[in-house]
Write an enzyme that holds these catalytic residues in place. Structure first.
Site, PDB file in Angstrom:
ATOM      1  N   TYR A 166       3.452   9.782  -0.803  1.00  0.00           N
ATOM      2  CA  TYR A 166       4.854   8.638   0.432  1.00  0.00           C
ATOM      3  C   TYR A 166       5.903   9.354  -0.427  1.00  0.00           C
ATOM      4  CZ  TYR A 166       0.958   6.615   2.374  1.00  0.00           C
ATOM      5  OH  TYR A 166      -0.489   6.470   3.431  1.00  0.00           O
ATOM      6  N   LYS A 214      -2.596   6.497  -3.869  1.00  0.00           N
ATOM      7  CA  LYS A 214      -3.919   7.087  -3.721  1.00  0.00           C
ATOM      8  C   LYS A 214      -3.639   8.643  -4.633  1.00  0.00           C
ATOM      9  CE  LYS A 214      -3.593   4.727   0.726  1.00  0.00           C
ATOM     10  NZ  LYS A 214      -1.973   4.482   0.993  1.00  0.00           N
ATOM     11  N   HIS A 252      -7.830  10.333  -1.772  1.00  0.00           N
ATOM     12  CA  HIS A 252      -6.533  10.025  -0.238  1.00  0.00           C
ATOM     13  C   HIS A 252      -7.282  10.505   1.226  1.00  0.00           C
ATOM     14  CE1 HIS A 252      -2.252   9.290   1.636  1.00  0.00           C
ATOM     15  NE2 HIS A 252      -3.065   9.133   2.249  1.00  0.00           N
ATOM     16  N   ASP A 276       0.979  -0.811   0.072  1.00  0.00           N
ATOM     17  CA  ASP A 276      -0.158  -0.386   0.162  1.00  0.00           C
ATOM     18  C   ASP A 276       0.701   1.298  -0.611  1.00  0.00           C
ATOM     19  OD1 ASP A 276      -2.546   1.436   1.089  1.00  0.00           O
ATOM     20  OD2 ASP A 276      -1.640   1.843   1.795  1.00  0.00           O
TER      21      ASP A 276
END
Ligand code: A2P
Length: 264
Positions: free
Chosen positions: A49, A74, A107, A44
């Site tokens: 990120y 996301k 998100h 994930d």
């Protein structure tokens, strides 16, 4: 690893590796390879990120066939339009070096989320993503989304841990047929849950660590769960949770730990 069937029939491994806040490529690659070795097939990530490229490289290096992997990403909050969402998705695919995603999520329910959802629906009908869903959506956000959606979200990924159990959202998602996915399932190792005396006692009884008890509790609640770790031994530990079960009484005792305390 057990699978859960999403509302469109797609199967998702119930346990995955979360890679939030792993921004060092080398650390990320080591963690992903350790996870593959431990049997994880579900990963994930998110644009936020900043590790999609390293994740894609690590998964390619792992030698596991793409069809045997489940990859989620996301779209971030700075994207607010239909076209922007399609572009963000294309950028994610390119970084991951993949031709499709397994799950793509909005998100947060921020500006333009209905437009973003329209883009996700079109990506889904084009076959570029096997399932679409949301993250951090509360009842009011889901109500608005569902009033406009052509495709029902397959999952809602939300903060959940023993001190923040969210029973109402659980009941709502169950009624709606949307899978419940938990982020920060261990309370980010900073809210004290890993030191909780009751969880320690239950762990001792099963000869398991508190982290394993917590992950097992999420699984038995029917949640999809994505604990994050960068340490090989913990990545393995977190996946070694399919050889024991918490009793109904233990599940009830853990329910009482809820403080309705978000870390956000
Ligand atoms: P680390 O990455 O150094 O292993 P969450 O998934 O709830 O966000 O929690 C992630 C945090 O929990 C990270 O700080 C991670 O540290 C730590 N963590 C992950 N697995 C374990 C474990 N089995 N025991 C203790 N801490 C853990």
């Amino acid at each position: 690893m057990e699978n859960i069937k999403l509302n469109n029939g797609v199967k998702i491994p119930q346990l995955g590796l979360g890679v939030f806040q792993i921004e060092d490529d080398k650390v990320l690659k080591q963690a992903v390879l350790a996870a593959i070795k431990a049997g994880y097939r579900h990963f994930d990530t998110a644009t936020l990120y900043r590790n999609e490229q390293a994740l894609g490289e690590a998964l390619a290096d792992s030698g596991i066939a793409r069809d045997d992997l489940f990859v989620t990403s996301k779209v971030w909050n700075t994207v607010t339009t239909y076209d922007g969402t399609k572009q963000a998705f294309a950028d994610s695919l390119k970084k991951l070096n993949m031709d499709h995603l397994d799950l793509y999520l909005i998100h947060w329910p921020t500006e333009g989320y209905l437009e973003k959802w329209r883009a996700l629906e079109d990506l889904y009908s084009q076959g570029l993503v096997r399932a679409i869903g949301v993250s951090n959506f509360e009842k009011k956000d889901l109500d608005t989304l569902l009033a406009h959606a052509r495709v029902k979200p397959a999952v809602d990924q939300v903060e959940t841990h023993p001190y923040y159990q969210r029973p109402e959202l659980h009941a709502l998602l169950k009624d709606l047929g949307i899978a419940y996915e938990s982020w920060s399932p261990l309370g980010r190792a900073k809210n004290g849950a890993l030191q909780d005396p009751l969880l320690q006692k239950i762990g001792q009884k099963h000869n398991k660590t508190v982290a394993q008890v917590i992950i097992r509790w999420h699984l038995q609640k029917g949640e999809i769960v994505i604990p994050k770790s960068t340490h090989e031994q913990r990545i393995f530990e977190n996946s070694n949770v399919f050889d024991f079960a918490l009793s109904a009484d233990e599940m009830k005792q853990i329910e009482i730990l809820d403080k309705n305390e978000s870390m956000n």
